[in-house]
Design an enzyme around this catalytic site. Structure first.
Site, PDB file in Angstrom:
ATOM      1  N   HIS A 201      62.131  61.458  12.553  1.00  0.00           N
ATOM      2  CA  HIS A 201      62.546  61.821  13.912  1.00  0.00           C
ATOM      3  C   HIS A 201      61.974  60.806  14.920  1.00  0.00           C
ATOM      4  O   HIS A 201      61.109  61.127  15.741  1.00  0.00           O
ATOM      5  CB  HIS A 201      62.034  63.224  14.220  1.00  0.00           C
ATOM      6  CG  HIS A 201      62.661  63.900  15.389  1.00  0.00           C
ATOM      7  ND1 HIS A 201      62.955  63.259  16.561  1.00  0.00           N
ATOM      8  CD2 HIS A 201      63.023  65.186  15.568  1.00  0.00           C
ATOM      9  CE1 HIS A 201      63.473  64.122  17.415  1.00  0.00           C
ATOM     10  NE2 HIS A 201      63.527  65.310  16.828  1.00  0.00           N
TER      11      HIS A 201
ATOM     12  N   GLU B 233      67.337  58.626  14.529  1.00  0.00           N
ATOM     13  CA  GLU B 233      66.665  59.237  13.386  1.00  0.00           C
ATOM     14  C   GLU B 233      67.430  59.017  12.086  1.00  0.00           C
ATOM     15  O   GLU B 233      68.621  59.337  11.997  1.00  0.00           O
ATOM     16  CB  GLU B 233      66.523  60.744  13.636  1.00  0.00           C
ATOM     17  CG  GLU B 233      65.972  61.082  15.004  1.00  0.00           C
ATOM     18  CD  GLU B 233      66.060  62.552  15.328  1.00  0.00           C
ATOM     19  OE1 GLU B 233      65.933  63.369  14.382  1.00  0.00           O
ATOM     20  OE2 GLU B 233      66.277  62.895  16.499  1.00  0.00           O
TER      21      GLU B 233
END
Length: 296
Positions: free
Chosen positions: A169, A270
């Site tokens: 992330h 991500e």
């Protein structure tokens, strides 16, 4: 703990273990080409700054909360074994359990070509099995020189099939959200989470004017973030993922651990396995997802 880690895994003039302001152990790396910090809480890279750059490649919120049970806002959180809300709607935390556990140092090394390598591990225990009743083993390998490479290996230690979604992330630091553009995603389908997961098609470059939360399906391996304010282009090259997620909360997405104007200073790009297409691992099977970060 820090003293023991330095004796066992420290690398003279290259890698030391220190404590963050609340006492979490952290890896601090001084490479001739770059510096970095990795928190053992969450196995989370918090900083990576090549010596050629005046600004970090990663964004860390000034309001980030360093507290057990709370994810750190910024750097590269590890979303695992699910990405997004609890898939079974049992009230468990969003993005799984890996980013709120303390990881173990498995290995540190100076590689022959000069890069520094750090390996961290997380293995299921009584605590994780209460959250998610599946035996597992994770290994995160961070390799740093003038580039940053992450490799996350997942192994199924149980006797049943393991189903997971996941994401690296990554919070990338930028000079200004509306001045930035992302290339490499043109002609790719995506799920628009801001618009009830409707499937859409990306035409041309991605320019962000407000809240964005998209899962790009079967994207190309490399995405570029063009930043005219900081006068650089960041490249993220992925493998082992079936999606790329692009996220920014926009001005209305107020989060308690994010300053009111912080949304202007980052974009999340991500590497992920998401979008309704989980990875399935047979017993004793392993799977690896990777991302390479570099700057031009």
């Amino acid at each position: 703990m820090v003293e023991q880690l330095n004796r066992r895994c420290g690398l003279p003039e290259r890698l030391t273990f220190v404590e963050d302001p609340v006492g979490f152990p952290m890896v601090q790396i001084q490479h001739p080409d770059a510096t970095a910090r990795i928190s053992l809480y969450g196995g989370q890279v918090l900083s990576f700054q090549p010596k050629s750059q005046a600004e970090d490649l990663l964004f860390l919120s000034s309001q980030a909360i360093f507290q057990r049970g709370t994810a750190i806002r910024g750097g590269i959180p590890l979303c695992w074994p699910w990405f997004g809300p609890d898939p079974d709607q049992q009230g468990r935390p969003s993005h799984g359990l890996a980013r709120t556990q303390f990881w173990t140092v498995l290995k540190t090394d100076c590689l022959p070509e000069g890069a520094i390598e750090v390996q961290l591990g997380l293995t299921s225990d009584d605590h994780t099995l209460e959250i998610w009743p599946v035996p597992f083993q994770l290994r995160l390998t961070v390799t740093l020189s003038q580039t940053l490479h992450l490799s996350l290996e997942s192994m199924n230690l149980g006797d049943q099939t393991l189903r997971m979604t996941q994401a690296l992330h990554t919070y990338l630091r930028i000079g200004g959200l509306q001045q930035m553009r992302i290339t490499g995603l043109a002609d790719t389908d995506y799920l628009d989470k801001v618009d009830q997961y409707r499937r859409k098609f990306q035409t041309g470059d991605l320019v962000i004017a407000g809240e964005v939360d998209r899962i790009y399906l079967t994207p190309p391996p490399t995405v570029q973030i063009h930043d005219p304010v900081l006068r650089r282009t960041l490249r993220v090259t992925s493998s082992g993922g079936n999606a790329v997620v692009v996220w920014n909360p926009g001005p209305a997405g107020r989060l308690k651990d994010l300053g009111s104007q912080d949304y202007e200073q980052f974009v999340c790009v991500e590497t992920a396995n998401a979008g309704g297409n989980p990875v399935e691992l047979a017993p004793r099977e392993a799977y690896t997802i990777c991302a390479l970060y570099q700057v031009d």
